[in-house]
Design a protein around this motif. Structure first.
Motif, PDB file in Angstrom:
ATOM      1  N   LEU A  66      -4.380  -2.200  -4.328  1.00 14.88           N
ATOM      2  CA  LEU A  66      -3.681  -1.268  -3.431  1.00 14.88           C
ATOM      3  C   LEU A  66      -2.406  -0.739  -4.095  1.00 14.88           C
TER       4      LEU A  66
ATOM      5  N   ARG B 210      -2.490   4.560  -1.700  1.00 18.06           N
ATOM      6  CA  ARG B 210      -3.425   5.082  -0.720  1.00 18.06           C
ATOM      7  C   ARG B 210      -4.072   6.374  -1.223  1.00 18.06           C
TER       8      ARG B 210
ATOM      9  N   LEU C 122      -3.487   0.502   8.939  1.00 18.59           N
ATOM     10  CA  LEU C 122      -4.383   1.590   8.525  1.00 18.59           C
ATOM     11  C   LEU C 122      -5.445   1.837   9.607  1.00 18.59           C
TER      12      LEU C 122
ATOM     13  N   PHE D 116      -8.596   5.598   3.847  1.00 16.39           N
ATOM     14  CA  PHE D 116      -7.631   5.851   2.766  1.00 16.39           C
ATOM     15  C   PHE D 116      -7.467   7.345   2.496  1.00 16.39           C
TER      16      PHE D 116
ATOM     17  N   LEU E 232       0.856  -1.197   0.000  1.00 21.65           N
ATOM     18  CA  LEU E 232       0.000   0.000   0.000  1.00 21.65           C
ATOM     19  C   LEU E 232       0.889   1.243   0.000  1.00 21.65           C
TER      20      LEU E 232
END
Lengths: 524, 524
Positions: free
Chosen positions: B367, B372, B148, B282, A69
């Motif tokens: 991803l 992000r 996250l 995100f 990510l």
């Protein structure tokens, strides 16, 4: 570089959607990237699984795919190519003839292609207005499979699509619990064989049922007389007996007619876990092995084993469709009463899941493409391959096949070198040979603890296990695997002590699997 | 006929496998058949869903796809083309801008393409020797998503991949039950809002827990003072409070900091069902809306909603990785002690399933492809579209938007004609308009019962619901849908009584949807 590398010319917007009229064009470009990565990754792997063991695989994946990510993305093509090629290079690929450890089938190309449409359209099976046609296809599939299990039943049979045998067994126990509750009882007692899949115990735990009672399984199959004794202890209570048609370790089928008789005599109900064996029903020649299965109230049936579907393709068939009513649930946004009265189908009670992928689509395409006869022939092929493989093991001077017919398509065998050792050391040698094959990237062979019929007392030993599910390769394709097993056994039994802890071959974290050389000294 | 019709030249053997070095060639031919069928089927459908209602769809599918299990197969290409084209023609396609009923997202082409590799390689996530690299990818994905949700946590957070919010909530309750049992308690009491997803009640039922206590949700959000009162009744007992971040009906986020305070004050634990809202994390701009979520012991998080994955892409994040140990299970064929000691990873305790598709692959590719920031922008796009759409409804003379900010990307509205009727008849008109749109094949709009802030007592009414999840279309693309809703409302309120049972437009079972004309008189 490669002729299919296209992103330099016309990168696909990574926010492109897969469906509607515009989606297929983006999907065509991106599936080409995937197909190329699948082909390139398989060549780089060069065998049934990557060499080097867990650390080497992890290092390779992380080198090419971390961070997973990032703050800013890499674009669709680069992400697809790197990750798909890495997962392919690092796969234990069941399409390779030497990948035979588990009930882990090579999926048919036709099923995998159909599954792409499920991904692109994303029908969700929890309401009609998310899956109008997919729901009809599911109904056709479940009806056909219910009739396959329960031909000519007095009741109307039905079937549910599940995420696999584990969920099928869970739902079977849940339905049994609810039947018991509907009859005013508090719970249901599950009785299963010592050979039952672990999901039966796990389902009872999840559902808050009493710990299942376990019935003896001499020679790997549930003993009707032992079942009779166990059931005697639960007189007057609701009981669900779980028999197995195709055990995970040995592929054995419990004596279903006798178990059905004993179960009925005690007023209990029978569930059959035929996750492995169920597809024998496609073959007229093999279906008689499952005689008695139609006496079960419910049957677990996986098509991601013998059935060659990508996971998931689980089925739970029930003899009486009314049983399924216990799963009914009303949620106003999905199946409001007035919508249902107005004719919108209510599917929420067809699963313990809510959002649900249309796994029935790939199944339907496969059933139509091959037909019952075509599928039956593939099942027969696997059964025949197992018989041929067992004969090849028996003919090998350094290996011993477990005595008796193979169970469905499962063959247990061990190096004779293991028999020459004390029991614990012999078992350790078997385990070490298996891990050595994995580490070399040359063979994915399973393991099973089972009785040895050649000893007086049926001593339990560790065996190597080959679960033969490939629909197109035969025993001749496995000759090299046998040579390899014998070679590893010789090395392991004369080399480092098999009781020493397993130490993976040293792998530099920066070493690329693409340039990794295989362990030396292995026959080609 | 079509340039891509290839089976006349070189039919692919329907028993071809998808993997290894040979698979991609067969797969390339067959995916081309699928892509063509997807494109042709979308044109034939010509809208967000097929016209004619359930009977017409069923007749079309059955005409082209029955029997689904013939004795002899049709071959791979014919089965693929007919079934994929039928399922496409009969889809409610979320990639169409007018398909907005549910938390049913249009999947990204990049995710659908990645999922093809999962189907072809068929890694199964229950043991290392079935998924060496796929397991590493899953570990990278779950680590990233756990961080996250729980940035800078004192504990080491973790996450599990599930089949969706329903399974995530089930596992959250199961883990809470096992924590209670480990502390010597018999069970856990679940306390949830009246706004909670039905899967919370269903999970408690499956797991044999007491019926969850329900907390008032004035204006659709859980009231901290009501929670305080309810928790007072369970003093001394293990309690799991389930809050919601993104309700299904309204997209509302419970006041997480206040609920976390009340929960902590009572010594209870908090689980947050953020199946819908989780991906706000995100976006730096939107993440503050979920402030407090990091105080939950576990968080449900779906990427097949805002996340644009094909089903399934569920996540359960846990604050403390040690919690997951309660799922540990040992099965000798998958994770024998000596194999684990020798360094083979043990993944069996990562799921309540056994065989398990590598859903992490498509997630990882998405991803990486978008990053992000890219994902955050898509979430922001949907939130902005909902605001724009709400403004467009407010500006429409015949429609009324529910007062207040839209919840995440969900807009409730109703025809003013419904407001002019007595309550029950107004609701019936709303339901009839929705069904009329479905029957016409012109719009897939949802329904929700929610309070009307414009009435003194917050009367509960039935609303039309638009859940705006399309990452690329905006409110302007929805203008035609608003015209259509207004038009249908005018027709339904002056035409047949909205209380009369819904009768689908007559459809001849032999009429082909490809030649079906849409209902007349609908604005284009």
């Amino acid at each position: 570089m490669n002729e299919h590398t296209i992103e330099a010319q016309s990168p696909v917007n990574p926010a492109s959607v897969a469906g509607s009229t515009e989606g297929p064009a983006a999907l065509r470009e991106l599936t080409e990237v995937v197909l190329t990565a699948l082909a390139d990754g398989a060549v780089e792997r060069g065998g049934p699984l990557p060499a080097g063991g867990p650390d080497a695989v992890a290092a390779d994946v992380r080198e090419h795919c971390s961070p997973v990510l990032p703050l800013d993305g890499t674009g669709a093509e680069a992400a697809l190519r790197e990750l798909v090629q890495a997962v392919t290079r690092g796969a234990a690929d069941p399409s390779d003839p030497h990948c035979v450890a588990h009930l882990h089938c090579p999926p048919l190309a036709v099923a995998a292609a159909a599954d792409l449409a499920a991904s692109a359209l994303n029908p969700s099976m929890d309401s009609w207005d998310q899956a109008p046609a997919a729901g009809v296809i599911e109904a056709e599939v479940t009806k056909s499979l219910a009739e396959l299990v329960y031909p000519g039943a007095d009741e109307t049979p039905d079937a549910l699509v599940t995420s696999g045998g584990t969920e099928s067994n869970l739902v079977a126990l849940l339905l049994a619990r609810e039947r018991a509750r509907a009859a005013g009882e508090r719970t249901v007692q599950v009785v299963c064989g010592a050979n039952a899949h672990h999901s039966v115990q796990r389902a009872a735990w999840m559902l808050g049922l009493p710990t299942p009672a376990v019935v003896d399984c001499p020679a790997g199959r549930m003993d009707p007389r032992s079942l009779d004794r166990v059931l005697g202890a639960y007189a007057g209570m609701p009981v669900l007996v779980v028999a197995t048609a195709g055990t995970t370790d040995e592929g054995l089928i419990d004596p279903l007619p006798e178990l059905a008789d004993v179960t009925a005599a005690h007023g209990a109900e029978l569930h059959v876990d035929a996750a492995y064996g169920g597809p024998l029903l496609f073959s007229d020649a093999l279906a008689p092995r499952l005689s008695g299965i139609e006496r079960a109230v419910s049957v677990t049936f996986d098509l991601h084993k013998l059935g060659w579907q990508p996971v998931a393709a689980g089925i739970l068939a029930v003899r009486d469709a009314a049983q399924v009513d216990h799963l009914s649930f009303q949620a106003d946004y999905l199946n409001a009463d007035d919508d249902t009265e107005a004719g919108l189908p209510d599917w929420l009670g067809r699963s313990i899941r809510t959002s649900r992928r249309p796994d029935a689509l790939k199944i339907a395409v496969t059933l139509r493409a091959l037909g019952r006869r075509g599928l039956g022939e593939l099942v027969e092929h696997c059964v025949r391959t197992a018989q041929d493989f067992a004969a090849a093991v028996a003919a090998h001077p350094e290996l011993r096949v477990r005595a008796g017919e193979p169970g469905i398509s499962t063959v247990l065998f061990r190096p004779r070198a293991a028999d020459a050792l004390p029991a614990a050391e012999g078992d350790a040698l078997v385990a070490a040979v298996r891990r050595r094959l994995l580490d070399d990237g040359r063979g994915v062979v399973g393991r099973a603890v089972a009785e040895d019929p050649e000893t007086d007392c049926g001593e339990r030993k560790l065996w190597l296990k080959a679960t033969l599910l490939h629909p197109r390769t035969g025993a001749a394709d496995l000759a090299a695997l046998l040579k390899l097993v014998a070679h590893c056994a010789a090395e392991e039994s004369t080399g480092p002590s098999p009781n020493a802890p397993y130490v993976p071959a040293p792998a530099s974290p920066t070493e690329d699997l693409r340039t990794r050389t295989r362990s030396q000294g292995v026959p080609q």
